[in-house]
Design a protein around this motif. Structure first.
Motif, PDB file in Angstrom:
ATOM      1  N   GLY A 162      12.734  -6.876   4.402  1.00 35.05           N
ATOM      2  CA  GLY A 162      12.980  -7.316   3.029  1.00 35.05           C
ATOM      3  C   GLY A 162      12.389  -6.463   1.930  1.00 35.05           C
ATOM      4  N   GLY A 163      11.077  -6.489   1.762  1.00 35.87           N
ATOM      5  CA  GLY A 163      10.429  -5.777   0.649  1.00 35.87           C
ATOM      6  C   GLY A 163      10.631  -4.273   0.709  1.00 35.87           C
ATOM      7  N   GLY A 164      10.897  -3.771   1.932  1.00 37.50           N
ATOM      8  CA  GLY A 164      11.214  -2.368   2.111  1.00 37.50           C
ATOM      9  C   GLY A 164      10.141  -1.439   1.582  1.00 37.50           C
ATOM     10  N   ARG A 165      10.582  -0.401   0.892  1.00 38.62           N
ATOM     11  CA  ARG A 165       9.663   0.669   0.497  1.00 38.62           C
ATOM     12  C   ARG A 165       8.649   0.229  -0.565  1.00 38.62           C
ATOM     13  NH1 ARG A 165      10.862   5.213   3.242  1.00 38.62           N
ATOM     14  NH2 ARG A 165      12.844   5.152   4.330  1.00 38.62           N
ATOM     15  N   ASN A 166       8.963  -0.851  -1.320  1.00 44.82           N
ATOM     16  CA  ASN A 166       7.966  -1.355  -2.276  1.00 44.82           C
ATOM     17  C   ASN A 166       6.748  -1.907  -1.559  1.00 44.82           C
ATOM     18  OD1 ASN A 166       8.880  -0.793  -4.821  1.00 44.82           O
ATOM     19  ND2 ASN A 166      10.316  -2.520  -4.794  1.00 44.82           N
ATOM     20  N   THR A 167       6.983  -2.549  -0.415  1.00 44.40           N
ATOM     21  CA  THR A 167       5.874  -3.079   0.379  1.00 44.40           C
ATOM     22  C   THR A 167       4.968  -1.928   0.801  1.00 44.40           C
ATOM     23  OG1 THR A 167       7.456  -4.639   1.265  1.00 44.40           O
ATOM     24  CG2 THR A 167       5.331  -4.519   2.383  1.00 44.40           C
ATOM     25  N   VAL A 168       5.571  -0.825   1.220  1.00 41.59           N
ATOM     26  CA  VAL A 168       4.806   0.329   1.686  1.00 41.59           C
ATOM     27  C   VAL A 168       3.862   0.798   0.585  1.00 41.59           C
ATOM     28  CG1 VAL A 168       4.947   2.701   2.518  1.00 41.59           C
ATOM     29  CG2 VAL A 168       6.665   1.022   3.238  1.00 41.59           C
ATOM     30  N   ARG A 169       4.407   0.881  -0.623  1.00 40.38           N
ATOM     31  CA  ARG A 169       3.605   1.317  -1.771  1.00 40.38           C
ATOM     32  C   ARG A 169       2.367   0.443  -1.957  1.00 40.38           C
ATOM     33  NH1 ARG A 169       7.435   3.174  -6.704  1.00 40.38           N
ATOM     34  NH2 ARG A 169       5.780   2.960  -8.237  1.00 40.38           N
ATOM     35  N   THR A 170       2.592  -0.865  -1.924  1.00 40.44           N
ATOM     36  CA  THR A 170       1.488  -1.807  -2.131  1.00 40.44           C
ATOM     37  C   THR A 170       0.456  -1.673  -1.019  1.00 40.44           C
ATOM     38  OG1 THR A 170       3.219  -3.251  -2.973  1.00 40.44           O
ATOM     39  CG2 THR A 170       1.040  -4.221  -2.693  1.00 40.44           C
ATOM     40  N   VAL A 171       0.913  -1.559   0.219  1.00 40.44           N
ATOM     41  CA  VAL A 171      -0.015  -1.452   1.355  1.00 40.44           C
ATOM     42  C   VAL A 171      -0.848  -0.173   1.230  1.00 40.44           C
ATOM     43  CG1 VAL A 171      -0.177  -1.128   3.857  1.00 40.44           C
ATOM     44  CG2 VAL A 171       1.419  -2.812   2.918  1.00 40.44           C
ATOM     45  N   VAL A 172      -0.204   0.935   0.885  1.00 40.69           N
ATOM     46  CA  VAL A 172      -0.926   2.206   0.783  1.00 40.69           C
ATOM     47  C   VAL A 172      -1.987   2.114  -0.317  1.00 40.69           C
ATOM     48  CG1 VAL A 172      -0.743   4.653   0.174  1.00 40.69           C
ATOM     49  CG2 VAL A 172       0.961   3.614   1.680  1.00 40.69           C
ATOM     50  N   GLU A 173      -1.596   1.594  -1.489  1.00 41.60           N
ATOM     51  CA  GLU A 173      -2.568   1.501  -2.588  1.00 41.60           C
ATOM     52  C   GLU A 173      -3.744   0.617  -2.180  1.00 41.60           C
ATOM     53  OE1 GLU A 173      -0.528   0.567  -6.271  1.00 41.60           O
ATOM     54  OE2 GLU A 173       0.700   2.387  -6.096  1.00 41.60           O
ATOM     55  N   GLY A 174      -3.447  -0.504  -1.521  1.00 36.21           N
ATOM     56  CA  GLY A 174      -4.510  -1.404  -1.077  1.00 36.21           C
ATOM     57  C   GLY A 174      -5.439  -0.746  -0.075  1.00 36.21           C
ATOM     58  N   GLN A 175      -4.854  -0.012   0.861  1.00 34.25           N
ATOM     59  CA  GLN A 175      -5.656   0.634   1.907  1.00 34.25           C
ATOM     60  C   GLN A 175      -6.578   1.711   1.319  1.00 34.25           C
ATOM     61  OE1 GLN A 175      -6.119   0.273   5.207  1.00 34.25           O
ATOM     62  NE2 GLN A 175      -7.200   2.196   5.581  1.00 34.25           N
ATOM     63  N   VAL A 176      -6.062   2.504   0.379  1.00 31.01           N
ATOM     64  CA  VAL A 176      -6.889   3.572  -0.192  1.00 31.01           C
ATOM     65  C   VAL A 176      -7.976   2.972  -1.093  1.00 31.01           C
ATOM     66  CG1 VAL A 176      -6.878   5.632  -1.656  1.00 31.01           C
ATOM     67  CG2 VAL A 176      -5.040   5.275  -0.007  1.00 31.01           C
ATOM     68  N   GLU A 177      -7.637   1.893  -1.818  1.00 30.50           N
ATOM     69  CA  GLU A 177      -8.649   1.270  -2.692  1.00 30.50           C
ATOM     70  C   GLU A 177      -9.706   0.546  -1.875  1.00 30.50           C
ATOM     71  OE1 GLU A 177      -6.060  -0.883  -5.279  1.00 30.50           O
ATOM     72  OE2 GLU A 177      -5.914   0.805  -6.692  1.00 30.50           O
ATOM     73  N   ASN A 178      -9.298  -0.086  -0.780  1.00 26.05           N
ATOM     74  CA  ASN A 178     -10.237  -0.859   0.034  1.00 26.05           C
ATOM     75  C   ASN A 178     -10.096  -0.574   1.520  1.00 26.05           C
ATOM     76  OD1 ASN A 178     -11.436  -2.588  -2.066  1.00 26.05           O
ATOM     77  ND2 ASN A 178      -9.321  -3.335  -2.262  1.00 26.05           N
ATOM     78  N   PRO A 179     -10.461   0.622   1.960  1.00 19.98           N
ATOM     79  CA  PRO A 179     -10.375   0.864   3.405  1.00 19.98           C
ATOM     80  C   PRO A 179     -11.409   0.012   4.131  1.00 19.98           C
ATOM     81  CG  PRO A 179     -11.321   2.777   2.275  1.00 19.98           C
ATOM     82  CD  PRO A 179     -11.021   1.756   1.219  1.00 19.98           C
ATOM     83  N   ASN A 180     -11.106  -0.310   5.357  1.00 19.84           N
ATOM     84  CA  ASN A 180     -12.040  -1.069   6.181  1.00 19.84           C
ATOM     85  C   ASN A 180     -13.379  -0.335   6.232  1.00 19.84           C
ATOM     86  OD1 ASN A 180     -13.484  -2.224   8.239  1.00 19.84           O
ATOM     87  ND2 ASN A 180     -11.839  -2.126   9.754  1.00 19.84           N
ATOM     88  N   PRO A 181     -14.471  -0.983   5.771  1.00 21.76           N
ATOM     89  CA  PRO A 181     -15.759  -0.284   5.740  1.00 21.76           C
ATOM     90  C   PRO A 181     -16.230   0.133   7.132  1.00 21.76           C
ATOM     91  CG  PRO A 181     -15.929  -2.497   4.760  1.00 21.76           C
ATOM     92  CD  PRO A 181     -14.540  -2.361   5.300  1.00 21.76           C
ATOM     93  N   GLU A 182     -15.727  -0.556   8.165  1.00 27.65           N
ATOM     94  CA  GLU A 182     -16.115  -0.163   9.525  1.00 27.65           C
ATOM     95  C   GLU A 182     -15.167   0.877  10.117  1.00 27.65           C
ATOM     96  OE1 GLU A 182     -16.772  -4.211  10.995  1.00 27.65           O
ATOM     97  OE2 GLU A 182     -18.205  -3.960   9.347  1.00 27.65           O
TER      98      GLU A 182
END
Ligand code: HEC
Length: 251
Positions: free
Chosen positions: A80-100
């Protein structure tokens, strides 16, 4: 009916042309910054900041420390969300990578992160290869001139943009004692090692010498070479397999 005097006609044309140029300039600007992300800058920054750890076929990066981003986003792209979802996930991951986890914090933010995220969203799990300006945005790694030993010194730099490659695939030296120096401006940790034989991506030969590792700076290794063919390569896990090697001819 009176026709418009020629000079007024010309003035109108100039005005129209001016307006056209303005519209073009505005269009050009909006590609560069503002709301529309710049995919070309996104690709360059992705290769420089992310490619050493992540594989993304369109960007021709082959890092293996983190997940393969084509695989990671294949399902999202087809849903469904397609490539927009990817954008959101990438931004979230770079802003808050798993500290471990192994992904460093603060790699990118603001417009740079938006460009990177848009580029990944545009490219992940997409078949074929880039065309036009995107295709030439990043110089092919390893395409530099062969390195030649001079007075016992041979310099082979790591790709400054962070690709898993040296600037050249080919080097030559005279037999005897040689200092091989590897400048590295990329921020990605590499070294340079030498093994006998032309072994390509998967060596099993005897390592005759290896420099220490550096992410920024210059390291070197002293070796004594006999006439023949050697392979120079990076010993960081996955780097040689990704293409960080070349052939050293001694004669
Ligand atoms: C030093 C290696 C390294 C670098 C550099 C790096 N990453 Fe990662 N990345 C990882 C690892 C390892 C993971 C796995 C999860 C974790 O450890 O947090 C990951 C996870 C991810 C994920 C989640 C993938 C999934 O399966 O959901 C995304 C998206 C991502 N990285 C994007 C980026 C982007 C964009 C950059 C560049 C700005 C980047 N990474 C730079 C190592 C790296």
């Amino acid at each position: 009916m009176r026709t418009m005097p020629l000079h007024k006609h010309l003035a109108r044309l100039v005005l129209l042309a001016g307006a056209g140029a303005l519209a073009l300039a505005a269009g050009g600007c909006s590609v560069k910054g503002g709301e529309n992300p710049n995919l070309i800058a996104g690709k360059q920054m992705f290769v420089a900041k992310c490619g050493a750890c992540h594989t993304l076929a369109r960007a021709e990066t082959k890092g293996t420390v983190g997940p393969n981003l084509d695989e990671a986003f294949r399902a999202a792209v087809n849903e469904g969300g397609g490539r927009n979802t990817v954008r959101t996930v990438v931004e979230g991951q770079v802003e808050n990578p798993n500290p471990e986890g192994l992904m460093p914090k603060g790699l990118a933010s603001g417009a740079v992160l938006k460009d990177i995220a848009a580029y990944i969203a545009d490219s992940a799990a997409k078949s074929g290869s880039d065309s036009g300006l995107l295709a030439t945005a990043v110089k092919a790694p390893g395409s530099g001139k062969p390195a030649v030993e001079k007075a016992g010194k041979l310099q082979i730099a790591a790709d400054p943009a962070g690709q898993l490659a040296y600037v050249t695939k080919s080097a030559s030296a005279k037999p005897g004692a040689v200092t091989i120096e590897m400048p590295n401006a990329s921020g990605v940790s590499h070294n340079i090692a030498v093994e006998a034989g032309e072994k390509g991506a998967n060596g099993t030969g005897t390592v005759v010498g290896a420099s220490p590792f550096t992410a920024k700076g210059s390291v070197s290794v002293h070796v004594t070479l006999k006439p023949g063919t050697y392979t120079f390569f990076c010993q960081a896990p996955g780097h040689r397999a990704a293409g960080m090697y070349g052939t050293l001819t001694v004669k």
